[in-house]
Design a protein around this motif. Structure first.
Motif, PDB file in Angstrom:
ATOM      1  N   GLU A  15       0.822  -1.202   0.000  1.00 27.00           N
ATOM      2  CA  GLU A  15       0.000   0.000   0.000  1.00 27.00           C
ATOM      3  C   GLU A  15       0.857   1.254   0.000  1.00 27.00           C
ATOM      4  N   ILE A  17       3.921   1.560  -1.145  1.00 26.79           N
ATOM      5  CA  ILE A  17       4.562   1.671  -2.458  1.00 26.79           C
ATOM      6  C   ILE A  17       3.575   2.213  -3.492  1.00 26.79           C
ATOM      7  N   LEU A  18       2.336   1.752  -3.461  1.00 29.59           N
ATOM      8  CA  LEU A  18       1.330   2.262  -4.393  1.00 29.59           C
ATOM      9  C   LEU A  18       1.053   3.743  -4.178  1.00 29.59           C
ATOM     10  N   ILE A  20       3.162   5.954  -2.960  1.00 35.25           N
ATOM     11  CA  ILE A  20       4.338   6.677  -3.454  1.00 35.25           C
ATOM     12  C   ILE A  20       4.317   6.771  -4.969  1.00 35.25           C
ATOM     13  N   VAL A  21       3.953   5.686  -5.645  1.00 32.65           N
ATOM     14  CA  VAL A  21       3.892   5.691  -7.115  1.00 32.65           C
ATOM     15  C   VAL A  21       2.844   6.696  -7.602  1.00 32.65           C
ATOM     16  N   VAL A  22       1.698   6.748  -6.952  1.00 32.77           N
ATOM     17  CA  VAL A  22       0.655   7.698  -7.337  1.00 32.77           C
ATOM     18  C   VAL A  22       1.136   9.131  -7.123  1.00 32.77           C
ATOM     19  N   ILE A  24       4.242  10.271  -7.087  1.00 35.91           N
ATOM     20  CA  ILE A  24       5.260  10.584  -8.094  1.00 35.91           C
ATOM     21  C   ILE A  24       4.600  10.854  -9.441  1.00 35.91           C
ATOM     22  N   GLY A  25       3.602  10.072  -9.788  1.00 29.19           N
ATOM     23  CA  GLY A  25       2.873  10.299 -11.033  1.00 29.19           C
ATOM     24  C   GLY A  25       2.203  11.660 -11.058  1.00 29.19           C
TER      25      GLY A  25
END
Length: 53
Positions: A15, A17-18, A20-22, A24-25
Motif C-alpha cells: 500500500e 509503495i502504491l 508513493i507511485v501515485v 510521483i505520477g
C-alpha cells in the motif's frame, strides 16, 4: 503453507509503495504548475523581505 498464504503482514508495504507511485505520477503530471506556484511563492517572499522592520 496455509498460514503463509493467509498472512497479510506485507500488505502495508504494498500500500505504501502504491501511494508513493501515485504521488510521483501526480508530481510528473503537474510539474509545470508546481514549479509556477513555488516560483511565485519565492518571488513574494523575496519582494516582501524589504518591508520587514
Amino acid at each position: 503453507m496455509k498460514r503463509f498464504l493467509t498472512d497479510e503482514s506485507g500488505m502495508g508495504v504494498v500500500e505504501v509503495i502504491l501511494i508513493i507511485v501515485v504521488l510521483i505520477g501526480l508530481v510528473i503530471i503537474f510539474q509545470t504548475q508546481i514549479k509556477t506556484v513555488v516560483n511565485n511563492i519565492f518571488k513574494t517572499i523575496t519582494s516582501k523581505t524589504g518591508q520587514v522592520k
